[in-house]
Scaffold this active site. Structure first.
Site, mmCIF file in Angstrom:
data_model
loop_
_atom_site.group_PDB
_atom_site.id
_atom_site.type_symbol
_atom_site.label_atom_id
_atom_site.label_comp_id
_atom_site.label_asym_id
_atom_site.label_seq_id
_atom_site.Cartn_x
_atom_site.Cartn_y
_atom_site.Cartn_z
ATOM 1 N N SER A 136 -21.739 36.306 60.509
ATOM 2 C CA SER A 136 -21.911 36.352 59.058
ATOM 3 C C SER A 136 -20.610 36.675 58.326
ATOM 4 O O SER A 136 -20.614 36.832 57.110
ATOM 5 C CB SER A 136 -22.954 37.417 58.718
ATOM 6 O OG SER A 136 -22.635 38.624 59.402
ATOM 7 N N THR A 185 -22.828 40.421 55.449
ATOM 8 C CA THR A 185 -21.593 40.720 54.712
ATOM 9 C C THR A 185 -21.141 42.141 55.017
ATOM 10 O O THR A 185 -21.946 43.059 55.006
ATOM 11 C CB THR A 185 -21.876 40.623 53.200
ATOM 12 O OG1 THR A 185 -22.124 39.269 52.899
ATOM 13 C CG2 THR A 185 -20.698 41.130 52.387
ATOM 14 N N THR A 202 -17.163 38.019 53.676
ATOM 15 C CA THR A 202 -18.360 37.347 54.201
ATOM 16 C C THR A 202 -18.120 35.858 54.414
ATOM 17 O O THR A 202 -17.230 35.269 53.795
ATOM 18 C CB THR A 202 -19.526 37.506 53.196
ATOM 19 O OG1 THR A 202 -20.750 37.061 53.784
ATOM 20 C CG2 THR A 202 -19.294 36.711 51.932
ATOM 21 N N ARG A 222 -20.668 26.416 47.377
ATOM 22 C CA ARG A 222 -21.385 27.587 46.862
ATOM 23 C C ARG A 222 -20.566 28.859 47.088
ATOM 24 O O ARG A 222 -20.015 29.091 48.153
ATOM 25 C CB ARG A 222 -22.743 27.699 47.565
ATOM 26 C CG ARG A 222 -23.598 28.904 47.135
ATOM 27 C CD ARG A 222 -23.398 30.090 48.043
ATOM 28 N NE ARG A 222 -24.399 31.153 47.798
ATOM 29 C CZ ARG A 222 -24.327 32.360 48.344
ATOM 30 N NH1 ARG A 222 -23.344 32.671 49.157
ATOM 31 N NH2 ARG A 222 -25.256 33.258 48.090
ATOM 32 N N THR A 266 -24.886 43.783 49.694
ATOM 33 C CA THR A 266 -25.123 42.767 50.720
ATOM 34 C C THR A 266 -26.475 42.145 50.362
ATOM 35 O O THR A 266 -27.276 42.751 49.673
ATOM 36 C CB THR A 266 -25.143 43.386 52.125
ATOM 37 O OG1 THR A 266 -25.385 42.350 53.086
ATOM 38 C CG2 THR A 266 -26.209 44.440 52.282
ATOM 39 N N GLY A 267 -26.688 40.941 50.804
ATOM 40 C CA GLY A 267 -27.963 40.308 50.496
ATOM 41 C C GLY A 267 -27.773 39.005 49.763
ATOM 42 O O GLY A 267 -26.673 38.434 49.747
#
Ligand code: SD4
Length: 338
Positions: A90, A192, A210, A220, A243-244
């Site tokens: 990730s 991340t 990340t 993106r 994060t997320g």
């Protein structure tokens, strides 16, 4: 959702394995905190990082601080560990690619003077956080993106290399068979990496790096390179990082809001929780809700630290003199069954 549950279960088991391994190898303490109240106060210096890969990252950052390096240098060296680790899918090298098979990286860094640097949509450079530091130090700008960021990185002496490992390429080809975009936040409890540092003098720095959401559209950019979304700090108040699902964090200016709530007197835990509640309220009827996960970590000027996530499974690594390097489980609003 069945797959998702299966995944979460495996991720939880994986977490145990990974954190136990790391704890033994590095002789770190593993403190699991599920209490719902009470911010913890650490001693200075203090380092807090998202997810299990925060343990080795903290270790490296700690050593740098102890060797007299700045918070910025400590962060670049610390999060550089998972960036270079192909097993961390990730971040950086070995990160999952976008839907066209390209690994594109986002990172930002900020210091106690509120100077910041960021790169987004950067390809073929293993350490985007180090390039972000160069943007901060050597340009009049805050963010460089895409081919411009790559050109700048090369001018600064970074080498281009292929970041798509065989394992990630294989997973991408498997994904192509169904091509269903459903971001999985929490890949074996790695995602991340965001790191916040309070140095011996009480000055705060932060960084975030990340490979972004797996199978994203080409081009993106998530929250992680955006100051105010993936990371924010005010040296008079504190710092926060996310994060997320980046889209949800950007929509709510997540990290900036956590810092503003701390300015108004909320503790790190309380501030993170309030912003997660806000994100939930804005998204509860949203198409993203099925796979939405966000988590924040925060520190304040007095050395209190905390975190909060929308869904279960988020954890972070904390390092201070008194208690060493350890994992702590984040408090959360709901489990994945809700
Ligand atoms: C993004 N926030 O690109 C990143 C991904 C992440 O946990 O943090 N996943 O949206």
């Amino acid at each position: 959702m069945g797959d998702r549950r299966h995944f979460i279960k495996n991720a939880a088991l994986g977490t145990l394995g990974v954190s136990t391994l790391l704890s033994c190898k590095r002789e770190t303490k593993s403190v699991v905190s599920t209490a719902v109240s009470g911010d913890k106060k650490g001693t200075k210096p203090l380092i807090i990082s998202t997810w299990n890969h925060g343990l080795p990252a903290n270790e490296e950052a700690w050593n740098q601080l102890k060797a007299g390096k700045s918070g910025l240098d400590a962060i670049v060296a610390g999060v550089g560990i998972p960036e270079a680790d192909p097993k961390v899918r990730s971040v950086g090298y070995g990160g999952y690619p976008d839907r066209e098979g390209k690994v594109t990286l986002d990172a930002c860094i900020m210091d106690s003077n509120s100077d910041c640097g960021a790169v987004s949509f950067l390809q073929n450079i293993k350490h985007p956080i180090a390039v972000a530091q160069k943007v901060l130090e050597n340009t009049p700008h805050v963010m460089l993106t895409g081919s411009g960021a790559l050109q700048f990185a090369k001018e600064q002496g970074f080498k281009e290399e292929n970041l798509l490992t065989e394992a990630s390429e294989k997973d991408w080809k498997n994904w192509l068979e169904k091509s269903k975009y459903q971001p999985v936040i929490n890949i074996e409890n790695h995602d991340t990496i965001s790191m916040l540092v309070i140095d011996e003098n009480g000055d705060i720095t932060g960084g975030c790096t990340t490979s972004g959401a797996a199978w994203k559209m080409h081009g993106r950019v998530g929250d992680s390179p955006i100051i105010g979304a993936g990371l924010f700090l005010d040296n008079e108040v504190g710092a926060a990082a996310a994060t997320g699902l980046g889209e949800a964090v950007i929509r709510t200016a997540g990290s900036a809001m956590v810092v503003e709530l701390m300015r108004q007197g909320k503790s790190p835990d309380e501030a993170c929780k309030e912003i997660v509640e806000r994100i939930y309220n804005k998204h509860k009827n949203h198409k993203d809700m099925e796979y939405l996960q966000v988590g924040f970590i925060a520190v304040n000027k007095t050395g209190e630290y905390g975190g909060y996530s929308l869904r279960s499974g988020f954890n972070y690594a904390v390092y201070d003199e008194e208690n060493g390097n350890r994992m702590e489980d984040s408090k959360f609003k709901m489990t994945w069954d809700n």
